[in-house]
Design a protein around this motif. Structure first.
Motif, PDB file in Angstrom:
ATOM      1  N   THR A  23       0.623  -1.306  -0.081  1.00  0.00           N
ATOM      2  CA  THR A  23       0.187  -0.325  -0.304  1.00  0.00           C
ATOM      3  C   THR A  23       1.191   1.433   0.111  1.00  0.00           C
ATOM      4  O   THR A  23       0.597   2.045  -0.712  1.00  0.00           O
ATOM      5  N   LEU A  27       0.233   4.177  -2.100  1.00  0.00           N
ATOM      6  CA  LEU A  27      -0.100   5.427  -2.462  1.00  0.00           C
ATOM      7  C   LEU A  27       0.347   6.359  -2.693  1.00  0.00           C
ATOM      8  O   LEU A  27       0.097   7.796  -3.098  1.00  0.00           O
ATOM      9  N   ILE A 215      -8.343   4.840   4.120  1.00  0.00           N
ATOM     10  CA  ILE A 215      -7.708   3.436   3.836  1.00  0.00           C
ATOM     11  C   ILE A 215      -8.984   2.377   3.911  1.00  0.00           C
ATOM     12  O   ILE A 215      -9.838   2.789   2.806  1.00  0.00           O
ATOM     13  N   TYR A 222     -13.114  -0.088   1.693  1.00  0.00           N
ATOM     14  CA  TYR A 222     -12.061   1.317   1.557  1.00  0.00           C
ATOM     15  C   TYR A 222     -12.729   2.768   1.083  1.00  0.00           C
ATOM     16  O   TYR A 222     -13.790   2.884   0.291  1.00  0.00           O
ATOM     17  N   TYR A 226      -9.658   7.616  -0.239  1.00  0.00           N
ATOM     18  CA  TYR A 226      -8.758   6.123  -0.574  1.00  0.00           C
ATOM     19  C   TYR A 226      -8.928   5.450  -2.587  1.00  0.00           C
ATOM     20  O   TYR A 226      -8.267   5.370  -3.240  1.00  0.00           O
TER      21      TYR A 226
END
Length: 237
Positions: A23, A27, A215, A222, A226
């Motif tokens: 992630t 991200l 998140i 989600y 996000y």
């Protein structure tokens, strides 16, 4: 055999990389601001190449360079670059960041790094994974001070770090006249602790924007924020 990670516009093989796609990298690659003025980008510690590939998808920058110290990860990143639609703009150097800073005269409009940041005192039996995960492979001091030398005058430096290190990294950056331009603090769920800080540094001292990103509302559910951030990449978003 680790399966390749398939995104909407490209695929990433990761079977030879100690640090798999997670992630944090996605991200950072989705969050970092990239505008049309950015002509050159450097991904520090590229691993699979994921952040450089995301930058290529998101920008028209003619130069997108990456650095990777681990030989297997370097070779895999090169293959991932060559297999992508943007192979002509992507280039990977096999070097340590410290070597790169000394040898390269170029400056970049945007630096991006998802650095190894486990500073705890334990090591596992997998030395490659340790190299990728442990901060002694690339201490924040080296990252920030070296980064300041590689940054063009109007350049920006984006990174993702543990939230508990945020104040320390901001203090290190101030020593080389780099200041926060934007901070997003990341939580897994609305009730969990802040885990990560997404930091954007530049040379201007400004009143910067700070916000939070959650998140998930619960497992695999989600948040809109996000989804909106990552939907250009993840197949299922």
């Amino acid at each position: 055999m680790t399966k390749p990670f398939v995104f909407k516009d490209f695929m990433v093989h990761q079977d030879r990389c100690a640090m798999k796609i997670g992630t944090d990298g996605v991200l950072l690659g989705a969050w970092v601001p990239i505008n049309d003025a950015v002509t050159s980008i450097l991904d520090i510690g590229t691993g699979t190449g994921i952040i450089a590939l995301m930058a290529a998808q998101r920008s028209h920058a003619e130069v997108i360079d990456a650095i990777e110290i681990d030989a297997d990860a370097y070779e895999q990143a090169v293959e991932n670059f060559e297999a992508s639609p943007w192979g002509d703009r992507l280039f990977c150097y096999h070097a340590s960041f410290q070597e790169f800073v000394i040898e390269i005269d170029d400056q970049y409009d945007l630096l991006i790094s998802n650095p190894p940041f486990y500073a705890e005192d334990y090591k596992t039996s997998d030395s490659k994974r340790d190299m990728a995960r442990f901060e002694d492979a690339l201490p924040f001091e080296h990252l920030v001070i070296g980064g300041s030398k590689l940054l063009s005058n109007k350049g920006l430096f984006a990174m993702i770090i543990p939230y508990k290190e945020e104040t320390r990294v901001i203090d290190i950056a101030a020593q080389v006249s780099l200041f926060p331009q934007k901070i997003t603090r990341v939580k897994g769920t609305p009730t969990s602790e802040i885990k990560r800080s997404l930091l954007l540094f530049g040379r201007d001292q400004i009143n910067f924007e700070a916000n939070e990103l959650v998140i998930e509302t619960k497992r695999h559910h989600y948040t809109d924020a996000y989804i909106n951030l990552t939907k250009a990449f993840y197949l299922k978003m």
